[in-house]
Design an enzyme around this catalytic site. Structure first.
Site, PDB file in Angstrom:
ATOM      1  N   LYS A 118       0.828  -1.207   0.000  1.00  0.00           N
ATOM      2  CA  LYS A 118       0.000   0.000   0.000  1.00  0.00           C
ATOM      3  C   LYS A 118       0.861   1.256   0.000  1.00  0.00           C
ATOM      4  O   LYS A 118       0.557   2.240  -0.672  1.00  0.00           O
ATOM      5  CB  LYS A 118      -0.920   0.019   1.222  1.00  0.00           C
ATOM      6  N   LYS A 201       3.172 -16.773  -9.257  1.00  0.00           N
ATOM      7  CA  LYS A 201       1.790 -16.786  -8.790  1.00  0.00           C
ATOM      8  C   LYS A 201       0.858 -16.309  -9.899  1.00  0.00           C
ATOM      9  O   LYS A 201       1.202 -15.401 -10.655  1.00  0.00           O
ATOM     10  CB  LYS A 201       1.677 -15.842  -7.587  1.00  0.00           C
ATOM     11  N   LYS A 204      -5.017 -11.877 -10.254  1.00  0.00           N
ATOM     12  CA  LYS A 204      -5.718 -10.853 -11.029  1.00  0.00           C
ATOM     13  C   LYS A 204      -4.840  -9.621 -11.203  1.00  0.00           C
ATOM     14  O   LYS A 204      -4.684  -9.095 -12.293  1.00  0.00           O
ATOM     15  CB  LYS A 204      -7.009 -10.487 -10.302  1.00  0.00           C
TER      16      LYS A 204
END
Ligand code: TRP
Length: 336
Positions: A118, A201, A204
């Protein structure tokens, strides 16, 4: 012997892809025969990252339900429910939040990684870190304990969240008396599914996901651009299938001729285009029954709604029982 309770959750932030399928949902389908299984569509948790985009979460709840039913989650065996419709989870979160320090949450490895991500996104001032986000492990502990989840099938990245839950349970029991049971992780064997781009991995946000609902054209494009042995330039160059993502997916999906395929590849008797075309065909065959079911549920939205309503009703009854015990333990069950 009474069946053990399984509780797991998934954030509604997009449709299911092959990474979800091989890493998680396939196991949930297998487990539902043996255990008393709860699958939570964690919309409240999804909002911690998407509070400014509730439409995305809303849309995803139904799509996710359809995808889960399509891969074989059976509403006769699994209680499929929506988190936000069980206010007891939010209520438990409030009581549990007293049992966790802020420092402990900040030290949680999963939270730590996410905070780092973040900060990279929002800059270093920490303005992107909300109270709700920092507290989501507490809410996840409520998810698990509300249904007396004993086994929690999760990936490795979720282990710190489970440990956090166990700590909360121990602290609760220490202070208020033996009330809650400590859940255990149920690690799936296929922890992480690689992407066709060679990434460790499939995800999305990594832009390398193959969705269960992808049509043939989309699958074709994705497979044709898959990473193969970079040393193989010409069609008849020998290559190493162990570093080829097309080969990895042949194995994952299942291919009866995998040995011939590998030896042909090593000898330079098989071109990548042929191999990719076969993968597209196998993948479409694999997805066919799933596509059919997705279509069925898309055409019968009221059936999906009823499954969610019934599952949520059943889940709420269980959560109410837990809430009652918790209030008794804390001794805030006034007038009873
Ligand atoms: N945090 C999990 C994830 O992002 C989803 C989740 C929500 C969950 N509640 C849960 C997982 C309870 C296990 C148990 O994948």
């Amino acid at each position: 012997m009474e069946k053990k309770n399984i509780l797991t959750g998934i954030r509604p932030t997009g449709r299911l892809h092959l990474g979800h399928y091989f890493g998680a949902t396939r196991n949930w389908v297998a487990l539902q025969d043996k255990y008393n299984t709860y699958v939570e569509i964690a919309d409240v948790q999804a909002l911690t990252d998407n509070f400014d985009n509730p439409e995305k979460v809303r849309k995803s709840v139904k799509e996710l339900a359809i995808d889960l039913l399509a891969v074989g989650i059976d509403p006769e065996k699994t209680t499929l429910f929506i988190q936000s419709m069980i206010p007891e989870i939010a209520e438990l979160t409030v009581y549990y939040s007293n049992l966790v320090t802020i420092a402990r949450l900040e030290r949680n490895p999963t939270v730590k990684t996410e905070i780092k991500q973040k900060k990279e996104l929002f800059g270093n001032n920490g303005e992107g870190i909300t109270y709700g986000f920092l507290g989501y492990p507490v809410s996840q502990a409520a998810d698990i304990t509300a249904f007396n989840g004993q086994l929690v099938p999760v990936g490795e990245d979720q282990l710190p969240l489970l440990e956090q839950c166990r700590e909360i349970v121990r602290k609760f029991n220490n202070i208020y008396g033996e009330t809650l049971s400590e859940p255990e992780a149920y690690l799936s064997e296929n922890k992480r599914i690689k992407g066709l781009d060679g990434n460790d991995k499939m995800g999305k946000s990594l832009g390398n996901a193959i969705y269960l609902c992808d049509d043939e054209e989309t699958i074709r494009k994705k497979v044709m651009s898959a990473v193969t042995d970079p040393n193989k330039i010409k069609k008849d160059d020998p290559a190493n299938p162990d570093i080829c993502m097309v080969n990895y997916y042949h194995k994952l999906i299942g291919n009866d001729n995998i040995e011939t395929l590998c030896s042909e590849c090593k000898k330079g008797e098989r071109g990548c285009v042929q191999c990719k075309k076969e993968l597209i065909e196998n993948m479409m065959n694999f997805l066919k029954p799933i596509h059919e079911k997705i279509k069925y549920y898309e055409n019968n939205p009221e059936e999906v709604d009823n499954i969610l309503k019934n599952g949520t009703k059943k889940a709420k009854e269980k959560a109410e029982e837990t809430m009652k015990k918790v209030k008794e333990a804390i001794n805030i069950n006034y007038f009873e």
